[in-house]
Design a protein around this motif. Structure first.
Motif, PDB file in Angstrom:
ATOM      1  N   GLN A  43       1.324  -1.007  -0.370  1.00  0.00           N
ATOM      2  CA  GLN A  43       0.181   0.023  -0.042  1.00  0.00           C
ATOM      3  C   GLN A  43       0.695   1.078   0.384  1.00  0.00           C
ATOM      4  O   GLN A  43       1.542   2.238   0.804  1.00  0.00           O
ATOM      5  N   PRO A  44       0.486   2.352  -0.704  1.00  0.00           N
ATOM      6  CA  PRO A  44       1.425   3.120  -0.533  1.00  0.00           C
ATOM      7  C   PRO A  44       1.297   4.255   0.837  1.00  0.00           C
ATOM      8  O   PRO A  44       0.411   4.318   1.236  1.00  0.00           O
ATOM      9  N   GLY A  45       2.080   4.893   0.936  1.00  0.00           N
ATOM     10  CA  GLY A  45       2.413   5.942   2.460  1.00  0.00           C
ATOM     11  C   GLY A  45       0.829   7.166   2.411  1.00  0.00           C
ATOM     12  O   GLY A  45       0.357   7.150   3.926  1.00  0.00           O
ATOM     13  N   ASN A  46       0.770   6.695   1.241  1.00  0.00           N
ATOM     14  CA  ASN A  46      -0.213   7.691   1.195  1.00  0.00           C
ATOM     15  C   ASN A  46      -1.721   7.251   1.995  1.00  0.00           C
ATOM     16  O   ASN A  46      -2.475   7.901   2.585  1.00  0.00           O
ATOM     17  N   THR A  47      -2.299   5.546   1.808  1.00  0.00           N
ATOM     18  CA  THR A  47      -3.308   5.514   2.710  1.00  0.00           C
ATOM     19  C   THR A  47      -2.700   5.305   3.682  1.00  0.00           C
ATOM     20  O   THR A  47      -3.541   5.688   4.721  1.00  0.00           O
ATOM     21  N   TYR A  48      -2.136   5.248   4.490  1.00  0.00           N
ATOM     22  CA  TYR A  48      -1.605   5.297   6.231  1.00  0.00           C
ATOM     23  C   TYR A  48      -1.301   6.873   6.328  1.00  0.00           C
ATOM     24  O   TYR A  48      -1.490   7.002   7.468  1.00  0.00           O
ATOM     25  N   LEU A  49      -0.992   7.401   5.967  1.00  0.00           N
ATOM     26  CA  LEU A  49      -0.747   8.886   5.882  1.00  0.00           C
ATOM     27  C   LEU A  49      -2.153   9.574   6.063  1.00  0.00           C
ATOM     28  O   LEU A  49      -2.451  11.122   6.483  1.00  0.00           O
ATOM     29  N   SER A  50      -3.412   9.290   5.228  1.00  0.00           N
ATOM     30  CA  SER A  50      -4.544   9.912   5.272  1.00  0.00           C
ATOM     31  C   SER A  50      -5.545   9.569   7.074  1.00  0.00           C
ATOM     32  O   SER A  50      -6.162  10.417   6.784  1.00  0.00           O
ATOM     33  N   GLU A  51      -4.370   9.182   7.753  1.00  0.00           N
ATOM     34  CA  GLU A  51      -5.097   8.489   9.282  1.00  0.00           C
ATOM     35  C   GLU A  51      -4.399  10.074  10.192  1.00  0.00           C
ATOM     36  O   GLU A  51      -5.259  10.003  10.734  1.00  0.00           O
ATOM     37  N   PHE A  52      -3.567  10.692   9.594  1.00  0.00           N
ATOM     38  CA  PHE A  52      -2.967  11.877   9.971  1.00  0.00           C
ATOM     39  C   PHE A  52      -4.056  12.835   9.926  1.00  0.00           C
ATOM     40  O   PHE A  52      -4.061  13.448   8.768  1.00  0.00           O
ATOM     41  N   ASP A  53      -4.598  13.923  10.904  1.00  0.00           N
ATOM     42  CA  ASP A  53      -4.998  15.317  11.145  1.00  0.00           C
ATOM     43  C   ASP A  53      -4.200  15.755  10.468  1.00  0.00           C
ATOM     44  O   ASP A  53      -3.259  16.161  10.264  1.00  0.00           O
ATOM     45  N   GLY A  54      -5.248  16.765   9.087  1.00  0.00           N
ATOM     46  CA  GLY A  54      -4.530  17.828   8.583  1.00  0.00           C
ATOM     47  C   GLY A  54      -4.109  16.898   7.264  1.00  0.00           C
ATOM     48  O   GLY A  54      -4.143  17.899   5.864  1.00  0.00           O
ATOM     49  N   TYR A  55      -3.694  15.850   7.075  1.00  0.00           N
ATOM     50  CA  TYR A  55      -3.124  15.205   5.745  1.00  0.00           C
ATOM     51  C   TYR A  55      -4.529  15.478   4.482  1.00  0.00           C
ATOM     52  O   TYR A  55      -5.477  15.537   4.209  1.00  0.00           O
TER      53      TYR A  55
END
Length: 244
Positions: A43-55
């Motif tokens: 999975q791309p980093g984008n998938t997991y970073l989407s869980e960060f506030d404000g991403y």
């Protein structure tokens, strides 16, 4: 250029996608080995970073100009407790240190396209690891024409190389690739510096041998790539001395 970058990564022990030159229906191209080993999901980093506030996700039709949330601090938090790509020489290194190695490598090969879809995390039944580096198609001024490369050579590669920005990162239009790599080094455990040391200690003949192994490479492209790698290495190594 993907093939060249793959070979350059191997010179410093950086885990990267295996690339080979290929021909299909009479047209030259490349073929890449899947960076997800059997049994692993990528999975791309984008998938997991989407869980960060404000991403701000970049997996949209109209991608944001400023990649808010795609920064080394969030990435370090995301990769905390994870390790390098499986079945590689860096499998036991902290994942973030390996990722910082990618940033250092990007600075050397002028890869300006390290957005959150161009690096990923492997998952195997809840076990997470950083994936090998992949998609380096924007490196080494790959889209520039022969005429443009000659102009850069005439005007000076070193000056031109300093204009490359890390625009795929938050506020990256104001930062160089080197700036982002230094940010990563400061947050890392320090093991990422090994990749930098390998670049600094490399004989120029090593990368020239890689370039000479690409028969379709023109004389202008060969000279430009050689000078670009030399200029970027100098900037990396000069910066390394100041940090010591």
């Amino acid at each position: 250029m993907e093939k060249i970058v793959s070979e350059l990564a191997a010179l410093i022990g950086l885990p990267a996608a295996d690339i080979e030159v290929a021909v299909r229906d009479g047209e030259d191209g490349i073929i890449s080995r899947n960076v997800a080993p059997k049994g692993w999901d990528l999975q791309p980093g984008n998938t997991y970073l989407s869980e960060f506030d404000g991403y701000l996700s970049c997996d949209v039709d109209q991608r944001p100009g400023n990649r808010v949330g795609h920064n080394v601090d969030n990435i370090s938090q995301l990769l905390d407790g994870k390790f390098g790509p499986p079945d590689t020489a860096v499998a036991d290194l902290p994942a973030f240190d390996v990722f910082v190695g990618y940033l250092i490598f990007d600075s050397w090969v002028a890869n300006t396209d390290r957005h959150a879809l161009n690096w990923g995390i492997l998952d195997r039944k809840g076990m997470y690891r950083l994936a090998k580096s992949y998609d380096h198609g924007s490196s080494l001024a790959s889209g520039a024409s022969e005429t443009r490369l000659q102009i850069i050579l005439d005007e000076g590669v070193e000056e031109w190389s300093q204009k490359a920005t890390a625009h795929r990162f938050e506020d990256g239009k104001k930062k160089t690739l080197l700036d982002v790599a230094w940010e990563g080094l400061q947050l890392s455990s320090g093991q990422a510096r090994e990749f930098l040391d390998r670049i600094c200690s490399m004989e120029r003949a090593s990368w020239i041998e890689v370039l000479e192994g690409i028969p379709s490479m023109s004389e202008v492209a060969h000279r430009f790539t050689d000078e670009l790698l030399a200029a970027n290495r100098k900037r990396l190594c000069d910066g390394n001395k100041r940090l010591e």
